[in-house]
Scaffold this motif. Structure first.
Motif, mmCIF file in Angstrom:
data_model
loop_
_atom_site.group_PDB
_atom_site.id
_atom_site.type_symbol
_atom_site.label_atom_id
_atom_site.label_comp_id
_atom_site.label_asym_id
_atom_site.label_seq_id
_atom_site.Cartn_x
_atom_site.Cartn_y
_atom_site.Cartn_z
ATOM 1 N N ALA A 54 9.152 -81.226 40.585
ATOM 2 C CA ALA A 54 8.370 -80.105 41.116
ATOM 3 C C ALA A 54 8.968 -79.656 42.433
ATOM 4 N N SER A 55 8.674 -78.432 42.803
ATOM 5 C CA SER A 55 9.103 -77.892 44.092
ATOM 6 C C SER A 55 7.882 -77.724 44.977
ATOM 7 N N SER A 56 7.998 -78.141 46.230
ATOM 8 C CA SER A 56 6.852 -78.064 47.128
ATOM 9 C C SER A 56 6.945 -76.913 48.116
ATOM 10 N N ARG A 57 8.129 -76.489 48.486
ATOM 11 C CA ARG A 57 8.297 -75.416 49.470
ATOM 12 C C ARG A 57 9.506 -74.564 49.134
ATOM 13 N N LEU A 58 9.410 -73.273 49.453
ATOM 14 C CA LEU A 58 10.526 -72.339 49.359
ATOM 15 C C LEU A 58 10.581 -71.531 50.640
ATOM 16 N N ARG A 59 11.761 -71.323 51.171
ATOM 17 C CA ARG A 59 11.960 -70.489 52.354
ATOM 18 C C ARG A 59 13.196 -69.629 52.138
ATOM 19 N N GLN A 60 13.145 -68.400 52.641
ATOM 20 C CA GLN A 60 14.297 -67.515 52.588
ATOM 21 C C GLN A 60 14.867 -67.373 53.990
ATOM 22 N N SER A 61 16.196 -67.335 54.093
ATOM 23 C CA SER A 61 16.834 -67.229 55.401
ATOM 24 C C SER A 61 16.537 -65.865 56.015
ATOM 25 N N HIS A 62 16.740 -65.761 57.323
ATOM 26 C CA HIS A 62 16.423 -64.529 58.041
ATOM 27 C C HIS A 62 17.288 -63.362 57.583
ATOM 28 N N GLY A 64 18.333 -63.025 54.541
ATOM 29 C CA GLY A 64 18.003 -62.765 53.139
ATOM 30 C C GLY A 64 19.058 -63.196 52.151
ATOM 31 N N ARG A 65 20.058 -63.950 52.567
ATOM 32 C CA ARG A 65 21.140 -64.346 51.668
ATOM 33 C C ARG A 65 20.946 -65.711 51.033
ATOM 34 N N TYR A 66 20.056 -66.541 51.585
ATOM 35 C CA TYR A 66 19.910 -67.912 51.101
ATOM 36 C C TYR A 66 18.437 -68.250 50.871
ATOM 37 N N ILE A 67 18.200 -69.140 49.908
ATOM 38 C CA ILE A 67 16.867 -69.674 49.651
ATOM 39 C C ILE A 67 16.954 -71.190 49.775
ATOM 40 N N LEU A 68 16.028 -71.756 50.526
ATOM 41 C CA LEU A 68 15.934 -73.196 50.723
ATOM 42 C C LEU A 68 14.738 -73.695 49.921
ATOM 43 N N ALA A 69 14.964 -74.648 49.030
ATOM 44 C CA ALA A 69 13.905 -75.193 48.181
ATOM 45 C C ALA A 69 13.801 -76.693 48.393
ATOM 46 N N ALA A 70 12.565 -77.179 48.504
ATOM 47 C CA ALA A 70 12.317 -78.615 48.661
ATOM 48 C C ALA A 70 11.659 -79.133 47.389
ATOM 49 N N GLY A 71 12.159 -80.248 46.891
ATOM 50 C CA GLY A 71 11.624 -80.830 45.672
ATOM 51 C C GLY A 71 11.002 -82.183 45.920
ATOM 52 N N THR A 72 10.180 -82.599 44.971
ATOM 53 C CA THR A 72 9.510 -83.895 45.060
ATOM 54 C C THR A 72 10.128 -84.842 44.044
ATOM 55 N N TYR A 73 10.024 -86.073 44.282
ATOM 56 C CA TYR A 73 10.465 -87.206 43.462
ATOM 57 C C TYR A 73 11.728 -86.920 42.654
ATOM 58 N N HIS A 74 12.693 -87.337 43.127
ATOM 59 C CA HIS A 74 13.197 -87.895 44.357
ATOM 60 C C HIS A 74 13.290 -86.769 45.375
ATOM 61 N N ARG A 76 14.279 -84.051 47.820
ATOM 62 C CA ARG A 76 15.580 -83.401 47.982
ATOM 63 C C ARG A 76 15.379 -81.981 48.471
ATOM 64 N N ILE A 77 16.437 -81.397 48.990
ATOM 65 C CA ILE A 77 16.450 -79.970 49.264
ATOM 66 C C ILE A 77 17.663 -79.370 48.572
ATOM 67 N N ARG A 78 17.518 -78.127 48.189
ATOM 68 C CA ARG A 78 18.611 -77.376 47.595
ATOM 69 C C ARG A 78 18.698 -76.024 48.289
ATOM 70 N N VAL A 79 19.918 -75.573 48.511
ATOM 71 C CA VAL A 79 20.142 -74.261 49.096
ATOM 72 C C VAL A 79 20.850 -73.407 48.048
ATOM 73 N N TYR A 80 20.297 -72.212 47.815
ATOM 74 C CA TYR A 80 20.845 -71.273 46.837
ATOM 75 C C TYR A 80 21.364 -70.044 47.561
ATOM 76 N N GLU A 81 22.534 -69.569 47.145
ATOM 77 C CA GLU A 81 23.098 -68.346 47.706
ATOM 78 C C GLU A 81 22.803 -67.207 46.738
ATOM 79 N N LEU A 82 22.132 -66.176 47.219
ATOM 80 C CA LEU A 82 21.693 -65.096 46.350
ATOM 81 C C LEU A 82 22.841 -64.176 45.935
ATOM 82 N N GLU A 83 23.859 -64.025 46.771
ATOM 83 C CA GLU A 83 24.991 -63.170 46.396
ATOM 84 C C GLU A 83 25.806 -63.779 45.266
#
Length: 196
Positions: A54-62, A64-74, A76-83
């Motif tokens: 599951a994902s608990s949080r999502l944030r977009q960079s100022h 607007g090019r990146y999305i930061l996602a936080a996941g549960t068990y285990h 982790r964070i993932r960064v996605y590039e929108l371009e």
């Protein structure tokens, strides 16, 4: 994209329709989209935009090019590039993320409030440092003009008694911890109390 309507419910099929090969260049993609209306109307999805549990949080960079996602068990964070429409990197953490924020315009500087009462600061080379806060945090915000990280924590609020001792009372409230990132230290916290 196909749309099917069954018993007044629309079902969207995102996997049907024309797909473009990965090796096709940007100029060739634009030329194809000018000539073919089906390609022009297709939907591009962000690749690997999922978490195993599951994902608990999502944030977009100022910017607007990146999305930061936080996941549960285990955790982790993932960064996605929108371009590029894909995942930039993934890193595992010691505990789950309560809140997170970008400290700059891109993914280079990230602050994460974790559920073990720590704030973890991430730089491009990895974890820069961690800082422990006195109580469990609920939310976090960054104020770039003063270079302060504000962390709202629950707990008992302080109130000044009639004799001016400033002792703790039983009223609901808490503190907002102010962390000056330029100086690398805590500033005097802001105290709040809930009103009924």
């Amino acid at each position: 994209m196909d749309v099917v309507e069954r018993s007044s419910t629309r079902i969207y099929s995102l996997s049907t329709g024309p797909t473009l090969p990965e090796w096709l260049g940007e100029r060739a993609r634009r030329n194809l989209s000018k000539r073919d209306s089906a390609i022009r109307r297709r939907i591009e999805l962000l690749q690997d935009f999922q978490m195993p549990c599951a994902s608990s949080r999502l944030r977009q960079s100022h910017d607007g090019r990146y999305i930061l996602a936080a996941g549960t068990y285990h955790p982790r964070i993932r960064v996605y590039e929108l371009e590029e429409m894909g995942m930039k990197f993934e890193t595992y953490l010691d505990s789950e993320v309560v809140d997170m924020t970008f400290l700059g315009s891109d993914y280079g500087k990230i602050a994460m409030l974790l559920d073990n009462r720590t704030i973890s600061f991430r730089a491009p080379y990895g974890i820069h440092t961690t800082m422990r806060i006195p109580t469990f945090g609920r939310a976090m915000a960054y104020e770039p003009t003063t270079c302060e990280l504000l962390v709202a924590c629950s707990g008992k609020g302080r109130s000044t008694t009639t004799d001016g001792t400033g002792s703790r009372t039983g009223s609901d409230g808490g503190e907002v911890y102010r962390i000056n990132l330029e100086e690398g230290r805590f500033s005097a916290p802001l105290v709040y109390s809930a009103t009924s």
